[in-house]
Design an enzyme around this catalytic site. Structure first.
Site, PDB file in Angstrom:
ATOM      1  N   SER A  60       6.976 -15.554  30.385  1.00 40.34           N
ATOM      2  CA  SER A  60       5.969 -16.438  30.968  1.00 40.34           C
ATOM      3  C   SER A  60       6.555 -17.612  31.741  1.00 40.34           C
ATOM      4  CB  SER A  60       5.061 -16.979  29.860  1.00 40.34           C
ATOM      5  OG  SER A  60       5.821 -17.688  28.896  1.00 40.34           O
ATOM      6  N   TYR A  61       7.840 -17.872  31.632  1.00 37.34           N
ATOM      7  CA  TYR A  61       8.403 -19.029  32.325  1.00 37.34           C
ATOM      8  C   TYR A  61       8.255 -18.859  33.839  1.00 37.34           C
ATOM      9  CZ  TYR A  61      10.686 -20.534  27.955  1.00 37.34           C
ATOM     10  OH  TYR A  61      10.953 -20.949  26.675  1.00 37.34           O
ATOM     11  N   SER A  62       7.545 -19.799  34.435  1.00 35.26           N
ATOM     12  CA  SER A  62       7.298 -19.787  35.882  1.00 35.26           C
ATOM     13  C   SER A  62       6.799 -18.426  36.347  1.00 35.26           C
ATOM     14  CB  SER A  62       8.556 -20.204  36.649  1.00 35.26           C
ATOM     15  OG  SER A  62       8.906 -21.532  36.342  1.00 35.26           O
ATOM     16  N   GLY A  64       7.274 -15.467  35.366  1.00 33.41           N
ATOM     17  CA  GLY A  64       8.266 -14.401  35.483  1.00 33.41           C
ATOM     18  C   GLY A  64       9.429 -14.712  36.395  1.00 33.41           C
ATOM     19  N   LYS A  88      11.239 -13.538  25.709  1.00 31.51           N
ATOM     20  CA  LYS A  88      10.125 -13.655  24.769  1.00 31.51           C
ATOM     21  C   LYS A  88       8.885 -12.964  25.310  1.00 31.51           C
ATOM     22  CE  LYS A  88      11.711 -18.349  23.827  1.00 31.51           C
ATOM     23  NZ  LYS A  88      12.200 -18.618  25.195  1.00 31.51           N
TER      24      LYS A  88
END
EC number: 1.1.-.-
Length: 324
Positions: A60-62, A64, A88
């Protein structure tokens, strides 16, 4: 750099893990302060040069783009077998909804591997506890990911110790792959994990890789001093809105110990974490190479018992946060 086994695994990881939430296209996701690829790559390269071999990101960071940036950099600057890559699953990404159902986990790992440009990750972690999916379904799906060779190991993050104990027991009962790591919220001004989670992990041989070891920058500068990042960091505001005069006193003592050692506040805060049994590798985040160089030197600092006591004495219990 020093290296230790990660819990009961055959992975050897650097005493510091580079958190990759900072790396991501600012126009993707919900963090405008992230670094685009051209600014991220030099930091990843410098981390490798400084001996860091452990990298933590998330689907989910940015939206993908963190996985994409990290994957390309590691392919260019390192051999796959020389690095330990953790990602994650749980939060929403694009049209993949939030959750840990079997379908979500199996799709998420495939999407993560595609973005990373890798055949496997070393650790697939569940980012949060899913209250809407039976935990047995989640654990069996994670086991299948390991059996398929898409993740070597699995880990967990940010949950109650009772939940983690339940999951570990179910894994034992069914012969499923067990969690080898716990990524929890732990630093000098948030020590609630010492009550139950850390003793459980130590008892079970689970490696602890704390997130927010510097309280999202609050332990790196004089207490109350602000920055543009602190002002725009809504997550940090929620995590530390209950900070009080005891936290300020800890920060003041941190300044004193750092001056005594000729070190920086950040280095001493990390050295305190590294002095704790069961702590494998605090997850550090940085947006500049000079910051990274500063943090790398923390592994060479050994605190005396009286210095540890000086830092710890003012602490008072805090509301439990960081599970959402």
């Amino acid at each position: 750099m020093q290296y230790n086994p990660l819990g009961k695994t055959d992975l050897r990881v650097s005493r510091l893990c580079l958190g990759c939430m900072t790396f991501g296209e600012p126009d993707r996701g919900n963090h405008a302060w992230t670094l685009p690829e051209e600014s991220s790559r030099p930091i990843i390269k410098r981390a490798l040069e400084g001996g860091i071999n452990f990298f933590d990101t998330a689907n989910s960071y940015s939206d993908g783009s963190s996985e994409e940036i990290v994957g390309r950099a590691l392919r260019d600057f390192a051999r796959r077998e020389d690095v330990v890559v953790a990602t994650k699953v749980f939060h929403r990404v694009g049209d993949l909804p939030e959750g840990l159902s079997r379908a979500q986990i199996l799709r998420s790992i495939d999407d993560s591997l595609r973005r990373l440009g890798m055949d496997y990750v070393d650790i697939l972690q569940i980012h949060r506890w899913d209250y809407n999916t039976p935990i047995e379904e989640t654990l069996e799906a994670l086991n299948d990911v390991v059996k398929a060779g898409k993740a070597r190991y699995i880990g967990a993050s940010s949950m109650h110790a009772s939940q983690f104990a339940q999951a570990l027991e179910l894994q034992k009962q069914h012969g499923w792959a067990q969690f080898v790591s716990m990524q929890d919220h732990y630093n000098l001004i948030y020590r609630e994990e010492e009550r139950e989670m850390l003793p459980l992990c130590y008892q079970e041989g689970v490696a602890v890789i704390p997130w927010s070891p510097l309280a999202r920058g609050r332990l790196t500068r004089p207490w109350g001093e602000t920055t543009a990042r602190l002002v725009s960091d809504e997550v940090g505001k929620n995590l530390y809105k209950e900070s009080d005069e005891n936290d300020a006193q800890i920060a003041e003592r941190l300044t004193g110990v750092s001056e005594e050692l000729g070190a920086t506040r950040a280095q001493v805060a990390l050295a305190w974490l590294l002095s704790k049994p069961g702590i494998a590798a605090p997850i550090i985040g940085t947006s500049r190479e000079e910051q990274l160089d500063e943090l790398l030197n923390a592994v060479d600092i050994t605190l005396k018992p009286e210095q540890i006591a000086e830092l710890e004495t003012p602490y008072k219990p805090h509301p439990v946060v960081g599970f959402k």
